[in-house]
Scaffold this active site. Structure first.
Site, mmCIF file in Angstrom:
data_model
loop_
_atom_site.group_PDB
_atom_site.id
_atom_site.type_symbol
_atom_site.label_atom_id
_atom_site.label_comp_id
_atom_site.label_asym_id
_atom_site.label_seq_id
_atom_site.Cartn_x
_atom_site.Cartn_y
_atom_site.Cartn_z
ATOM 1 N N ASP A 177 38.329 37.971 55.447
ATOM 2 C CA ASP A 177 38.268 37.885 54.109
ATOM 3 C C ASP A 177 37.929 39.138 53.501
ATOM 4 O O ASP A 177 36.666 39.543 53.690
ATOM 5 C CB ASP A 177 37.591 36.774 53.722
ATOM 6 C CG ASP A 177 37.887 35.971 52.305
ATOM 7 O OD1 ASP A 177 38.193 37.170 51.425
ATOM 8 O OD2 ASP A 177 37.761 34.998 52.073
ATOM 9 N N ASP A 191 40.558 39.235 48.586
ATOM 10 C CA ASP A 191 39.970 38.701 47.118
ATOM 11 C C ASP A 191 40.240 39.437 46.135
ATOM 12 O O ASP A 191 40.058 40.433 45.917
ATOM 13 C CB ASP A 191 38.437 38.536 47.602
ATOM 14 C CG ASP A 191 37.836 37.821 46.580
ATOM 15 O OD1 ASP A 191 37.867 36.307 46.380
ATOM 16 O OD2 ASP A 191 36.678 38.351 45.663
ATOM 17 N N GLU A 232 44.934 37.350 46.782
ATOM 18 C CA GLU A 232 44.587 36.444 45.828
ATOM 19 C C GLU A 232 44.828 36.930 44.565
ATOM 20 O O GLU A 232 44.136 37.975 44.215
ATOM 21 C CB GLU A 232 43.020 36.065 46.109
ATOM 22 C CG GLU A 232 42.640 34.898 45.049
ATOM 23 C CD GLU A 232 41.221 34.860 44.994
ATOM 24 O OE1 GLU A 232 40.582 33.799 44.570
ATOM 25 O OE2 GLU A 232 40.616 35.904 45.088
ATOM 26 N N HIS A 256 37.780 27.159 49.405
ATOM 27 C CA HIS A 256 36.512 26.784 49.425
ATOM 28 C C HIS A 256 35.855 26.957 47.893
ATOM 29 O O HIS A 256 34.694 26.565 47.681
ATOM 30 C CB HIS A 256 35.595 28.003 49.963
ATOM 31 C CG HIS A 256 36.092 29.400 49.244
ATOM 32 N ND1 HIS A 256 37.680 29.842 49.549
ATOM 33 C CD2 HIS A 256 35.943 30.276 48.595
ATOM 34 C CE1 HIS A 256 37.715 30.983 48.964
ATOM 35 N NE2 HIS A 256 36.575 31.345 48.264
ATOM 36 N N ASP A 257 36.986 27.055 46.843
ATOM 37 C CA ASP A 257 36.620 27.056 45.708
ATOM 38 C C ASP A 257 37.089 25.742 44.793
ATOM 39 O O ASP A 257 36.873 25.481 43.613
ATOM 40 C CB ASP A 257 37.184 28.268 44.803
ATOM 41 C CG ASP A 257 36.151 29.435 45.118
ATOM 42 O OD1 ASP A 257 35.154 29.446 45.385
ATOM 43 O OD2 ASP A 257 37.107 30.503 45.073
#
Length: 559
Positions: free
Chosen positions: A107, A208, A250, A324-325
């Site tokens: 990531d 990200d 993302e 995860h969010d």
């Protein structure tokens, strides 16, 4: 009806046939009893992931970090944070995963660093420092901000540095200064770092908030700046294209036209993009995610179908419900009570039948649910805590605030992985950094691996089907019954092979009128098969009626 193959077409990328599993390391498996998951813990669970059948692990950040934003504030891209282990542990994970046919996806946070990164520490020393221009600065007077832009985590997007008489720009936390991608030296540093990880043997990268690297704060531009795709193409050319990698960007601001650029089949940018249009469908229009609204299935189908059709042959989708969010999908759009198992299977069936690369977030394959801590003191997510404080101070009813938190808190995804029914769900021998969901005694991996009709075994079969039948990768998408408020159905067509995905997205019986050809098709997977084996896995649908949350896939054609 053959349809089966384990061979890939020469022009098909490995990641088009793959399924990716996301690990949030802090909550996956603790190996040393400190209550925090770590890399050695992940290594100890690789055989579990091999049995599930996944092809790659997307690892949320494990780089050295002050953890102001759960590791998305990186102080050293080429080292591992001690809470997770060491660089040698990371090298061992890459090697052990490779032995099991699993690739590691790192990531990467390239829009900003931590303010404790060596570059920023140097940048603050003087305007003449070689690293000063690695970040975005503006001259000014203390108290007179360059403009009124706000940071995503609240407050102004500018922070005053007295010794320089300048402001630096930060789109997120004040401890996350934005990198200046206009500076060619910054880009070269980043490319060298990516190549270093590629030499370590990683299988890809998740990027990200990548759509924000080309910001132009003077023009109040954050996402989709004018040079965005120029920067991405240069990065891809200098790094990703030198290996057989999976790359996913993302991009919260992506629409289908932008996604076609990100995921152009010529490989000039990324393999695919994370887009989030469907994720905002259960909030009040024009408000925040905390302002809850019922999900419209008709709107969900319309949104997902749009992406399927518009990217068909022109790009590539990433398929996900959870990360995860986000809250747990079975609690969000399924039924985490009476029909937890069946609705978890239904949601998986709908997602994994579409074109794109599916992502499974840890615990999703078990039907893990949202958590309902009784008091706000049990929560750890900074966003959740800020929301509670702000709304209570603003006069919101506490119960309404907690209802929003129960529905949307990021901590729903971050409670420890539920491995078995022992203390702390087998996650740690110590005290976990966040409490385990109390339902771990009923919902855990050990129990489900012993049950042939479990959610885990259903996911395992879905992962295998994608590798067996090319129609999952190549098939053209067509939505059926677009206005039906209970049924989510579509077909995938590749040559003479057709796949039907049929699901009841509700807790009530649903009527479904299908052409007779499907009654003679091969049932590949059925959410209710274990409940009604004597019906041969055809319960309900053949007669034109679906049980609550019933779902199945049917294959028709010559293959």
């Amino acid at each position: 009806m053959s349809g089966r193959t384990t061979e890939r077409k020469p022009d098909r990328k490995w990641w088009q046939q793959a399924v990716v599993y996301q690990i949030y390391p802090r909550s996956f498996q603790d190996s040393n009893g400190d209550g925090i998951g770590d890399i050695q813990g992940i290594i100890s669970r690789l055989d579990y992931l091999k049995e599930l059948g996944i092809d790659a692990i997307w690892l949320s950040p494990v780089y050295r970090s002050p953890q102001d934003d759960n590791g998305y504030d990186i102080s050293d891209y080429q080292d591992i944070d001690p809470m997770f282990g060491s660089l040698s542990d990371m090298e061992e994970l890459i090697a052990e995963a490779k032995e099991r046919g699993i690739r590691i996806i790192m990531d990467l946070v390239l829009n900003h660093t931590s303010d404790e990164h060596r570059w920023f520490q140097e940048a603050k020393k003087s305007r003449d420092n070689p690293y000063h221009d690695y970040y975005v600065w503006r001259d000014g007077v203390e108290g007179e901000l360059p403009n009124d832009m706000e940071a995503a985590f609240g407050g102004p997007a500018w922070e005053w540095v007295p010794e320089l008489q300048q402001y630096y720009f930060h789109q997120f936390s004040v401890k996350q200064p934005d990198l200046n991608w206009e500076n060619e030296k910054v880009r070269r540093e980043i490319y060298d770092m990516i190549l270093w990880w590629m030499d370590k043997g990683v299988g890809g990268f998740r990027l990200d908030v990548i759509d924000q690297i080309a910001k132009e704060p003077d023009r109040r531009i954050t996402a989709n700046g004018p040079r965005l795709h120029e920067f991405i193409r240069e990065m891809s050319r200098e790094t990703f294209q030198k290996g057989d990698l999976i790359t996913v960007g993302e991009a919260w601001g992506a629409d289908p036209e932008r996604a076609k650029l990100y995921s152009n089949p010529d490989g000039s940018e990324f393999s695919m993009v994370f887009q989030f249009e469907h994720i905002g469908l259960d909030q009040q229009e024009g408000k925040t995610k905390w302002d809850l609204a019922p999900l419209s299935l008709v709107k969900l189908k319309e949104t997902l179908a749009k992406w399927q059709v518009e990217l068909g042959g022109k790009g590539w989708n990433s398929l996900f419900w959870d990360n995860h969010d986000l809250p747990r999908i079975v609690s969000r759009w399924g039924d985490d009570g009476k029909y937890r198992t069946r609705s978890a299977k239904m949601l998986a069936c709908v997602l994994h039948g579409m074109q794109g690369t599916p992502y499974i977030f840890q615990g999703e394959e078990l039907g893990m649910t949202n958590v309902r801590f009784q008091d706000i003191s049990h929560y750890r997510d900074i966003e959740t805590l800020h929301l509670y404080e702000e709304r209570v101070e603003a006069g919101y009813d506490r119960d309404d605030v907690m209802a929003s938190i129960y529905a949307k808190s990021r901590d729903n995804a971050r409670t420890p992985m539920q491995w078995d029914d022992s203390r702390c769900a087998g996650f740690t021998a110590g005290e976990p950094w966040i409490e385990v969901n109390p339902n771990y005694r009923e919902i855990n991996a050990a129990a489900q691996m012993a049950d042939p009709d479990s959610v885990f075994r259903f996911y395992q079969k879905l992962v295998a089907l994608r590798k067996e039948y090319p129609v999952f990768v190549d098939g053209r998408f067509e939505l059926l019954f677009p206005e039906d408020e209970k049924i989510f159905a579509y077909t995938r067509t590749s040559g003479d092979t057709r796949l039907l995905v049929l699901a009841n997205f509700s807790g009530e019986d649903a009527v479904c009128d299908l052409p007779k050809e499907w009654a003679e098709g091969q049932v590949l997977i059925h959410s209710c098969a274990g409940e009604d084996k004597e019906a041969g896995g055809r319960s309900g649908w053949k007669q034109g009626r679906l049980q609550p949350y019933e779902a199945l896939m049917v294959l028709s054609g010559k293959g």
